[in-house]
Scaffold this motif. Structure first.
Motif, short mmCIF file in Angstrom:
data_model
loop_
_atom_site.label_atom_id
_atom_site.label_comp_id
_atom_site.label_asym_id
_atom_site.label_seq_id
_atom_site.Cartn_x
_atom_site.Cartn_y
_atom_site.Cartn_z
N ARG A 85 -11.40 -6.91 -4.21
CA ARG A 85 -10.53 -5.97 -4.92
C ARG A 85 -9.12 -6.28 -4.79
NH1 ARG A 85 -13.21 -0.19 -4.28
NH2 ARG A 85 -11.95 0.16 -5.74
N TRP A 86 -8.47 -6.75 -3.78
CA TRP A 86 -7.11 -6.86 -3.54
C TRP A 86 -6.78 -8.27 -3.78
CZ3 TRP A 86 -3.34 -3.71 -3.30
CH2 TRP A 86 -2.33 -3.94 -2.54
N TYR A 114 -7.01 1.71 6.64
CA TYR A 114 -6.55 1.17 5.75
C TYR A 114 -4.98 1.08 5.82
CZ TYR A 114 -10.85 2.62 3.25
OH TYR A 114 -11.98 2.71 2.66
N LEU A 115 -4.40 1.83 6.61
CA LEU A 115 -2.86 1.91 6.84
C LEU A 115 -2.58 0.62 7.62
CD1 LEU A 115 -0.22 3.19 6.78
CD2 LEU A 115 -0.66 4.29 8.86
N GLY A 116 -3.76 0.02 8.53
CA GLY A 116 -3.30 -1.01 9.39
C GLY A 116 -3.19 -2.13 8.45
N LYS A 117 -4.10 -2.27 7.47
CA LYS A 117 -4.25 -3.23 6.20
C LYS A 117 -2.93 -3.48 5.43
CE LYS A 117 -9.10 -3.43 6.47
NZ LYS A 117 -10.58 -3.08 5.66
N PHE A 118 -2.92 -2.38 5.17
CA PHE A 118 -1.46 -2.04 4.30
C PHE A 118 -0.20 -2.67 5.06
CE2 PHE A 118 2.58 0.21 3.14
CZ PHE A 118 2.47 -0.34 1.70
N ALA A 291 3.69 1.52 -3.78
CA ALA A 291 2.67 0.44 -3.24
C ALA A 291 1.54 1.00 -2.43
CB ALA A 291 3.44 -0.67 -2.45
N PHE A 292 1.79 1.56 -1.46
CA PHE A 292 0.87 2.47 -0.66
C PHE A 292 -0.33 3.17 -1.40
CE2 PHE A 292 -0.79 5.62 2.22
CZ PHE A 292 -1.29 5.08 3.23
N ALA A 293 0.18 3.86 -2.59
CA ALA A 293 -0.84 4.53 -3.23
C ALA A 293 -1.73 3.79 -4.01
CB ALA A 293 -0.13 5.67 -4.14
N ASP A 294 -1.02 2.63 -4.74
CA ASP A 294 -1.74 1.80 -5.30
C ASP A 294 -2.86 1.09 -4.52
OD1 ASP A 294 -0.16 2.22 -7.74
OD2 ASP A 294 0.92 0.49 -7.38
N TYR A 295 -2.36 0.64 -3.35
CA TYR A 295 -3.34 -0.03 -2.51
C TYR A 295 -4.64 0.69 -2.17
CZ TYR A 295 -5.34 -1.82 1.95
OH TYR A 295 -6.25 -2.40 2.67
N LEU A 296 -4.29 2.23 -1.74
CA LEU A 296 -5.63 3.24 -1.70
C LEU A 296 -6.38 3.12 -2.88
CD1 LEU A 296 -4.27 5.89 0.85
CD2 LEU A 296 -5.52 3.78 1.33
N LEU A 297 -5.60 3.55 -3.99
CA LEU A 297 -6.40 3.65 -5.18
C LEU A 297 -7.24 2.44 -5.67
CD1 LEU A 297 -3.83 5.43 -7.25
CD2 LEU A 297 -6.08 6.48 -6.45
N GLN A 298 -6.82 1.10 -5.24
CA GLN A 298 -7.54 -0.14 -5.63
C GLN A 298 -8.73 -0.24 -4.62
OE1 GLN A 298 -4.72 -3.11 -5.93
NE2 GLN A 298 -3.72 -2.07 -7.32
N THR A 299 -8.50 0.10 -3.25
CA THR A 299 -9.38 -0.42 -2.09
C THR A 299 -10.38 0.52 -1.61
OG1 THR A 299 -7.75 0.23 -0.45
CG2 THR A 299 -7.78 -2.24 -1.47
#
Length: 307
Positions: A85-86, A114-118, A291-299
């Protein structure tokens, strides 16, 4: 030493069975036959040389080793999902300061992986994370002291002043000990709990939410313990000293002392716990916050926390 070889298909079917509690339900979830799920899990158990599931008349539950392996399986499947997905186009040049707020349960049982991956994807973004109560998170977002929050959006008290997006829903269920006579029931009504000793987990407004739900239905719990300690609550339930209704997000099938904890569905439609993003209404998100919001919404899978 030979490394055990297993497939992603086997892991997927095993996780589905562990989460559904029934092979038939897992088969429907993954879209294959019951025999395909059963065979894949048996092959996985043979490969690992240990039973992962206890089979019984009402379904399946994780063994102690199965629970430990389940955690690894989830990490493997999560990494595969991230890869799918990413799109690997996150810019390493993104920089800035991300001021993030979150509540107790969200930090401990949802956010940190999730924060660690971001942060790995955006090493030049400075992240400040603050643990606050839900009202404190809302105040920080509205007054501009925080950029974005990951909180229980099902509990928002100032929705007109905040934008929000749900990331995951987690069903609330009844927790009982592995020896509870209620385990013979397909579902349990609130009326059946009235005289049983009840435990309230005093984090993220757990008591307020359950009382607001139960009061119109005439449910007045017989409270014997209030605790902010997740492990104390699990041990109390494991010892068969009481019951509680808590979201699947924080469920683990064993206490620290290895006592079994089971979940049962409730007859009444209990509202799920919702975890989501929140930020100031009509506020402009910084590049880092966006970018953080987009990452969570995608993953984040929508069923996150339903294990």
């Amino acid at each position: 030493m030979k490394i055990p070889e297993f497939t992603l298909r086997q892991l997927t079917y095993f996780v589905a069975a562990a989460e559904a509690g029934k092979i038939a339900n897992a088969a429907v979830e993954v879209g294959v036959s019951q025999s395909a799920v059963t065979t894949a899990i048996l092959e996985l158990e043979r490969t690992l040389g240990m039973p992962l599931l206890d089979r019984h008349a009402t379904g399946v539950t994780l063994t102690h080793r199965g629970h430990l392996f389940y955690q690894h399986a989830m990490k493997i499947l999560g990494a595969v999902e991230d890869a799918r997905r990413w799109p690997f186009q996150a810019s390493l040049n993104l920089s800035g300061h991300l001021r993030l707020v979150a509540t107790h349960v969200v930090i401990g049982y949802f956010l940190l992986p999730y924060l660690g991956k971001f942060r790995s994807a955006h090493p030049n973004v400075e992240v400040t994370l603050s643990e606050l109560t839900r009202p404190e998170c809302e105040e920080a977002l509205i007054t501009g002291r925080a950029d974005i929050g990951v909180i229980l959006t099902s509990n928002l008290s100032r929705p007109d002043e905040l934008e929000s997006r749900t990331l995951a829903r987690s069903q609330r269920r009844l927790w009982v000990s592995g020896n509870s006579p209620l385990l013979t029931e397909k579902s349990v009504s609130l009326a059946q709990l009235s005289d049983l000793p009840y435990v309230f987990l005093m984090v993220d407004e757990g008591e307020r939410v359950m009382r607001n739900f139960g009061r119109p239905l005439g449910f007045e719990p017989n409270v014997v313990l209030r605790t902010t300690s997740m492990e104390a609550m699990r041990e109390w339930i494991g010892l068969d000293l009481g019951v509680t209704i808590v979201a699947d997000t924080v469920y683990r099938p064993w206490s620290l002392e290895g006592r079994k904890i089971e979940r049962l569905s409730l007859a009444e439609p209990v509202p799920p716990l919702e975890i989501g993003l929140a930020w100031k209404h009509e506020g402009d998100l910084s590049d880092a916050a966006q970018a953080f919001a987009d990452y969570l919404l995608q993953t984040v899978p929508r069923s996150e926390g339903a294990a």
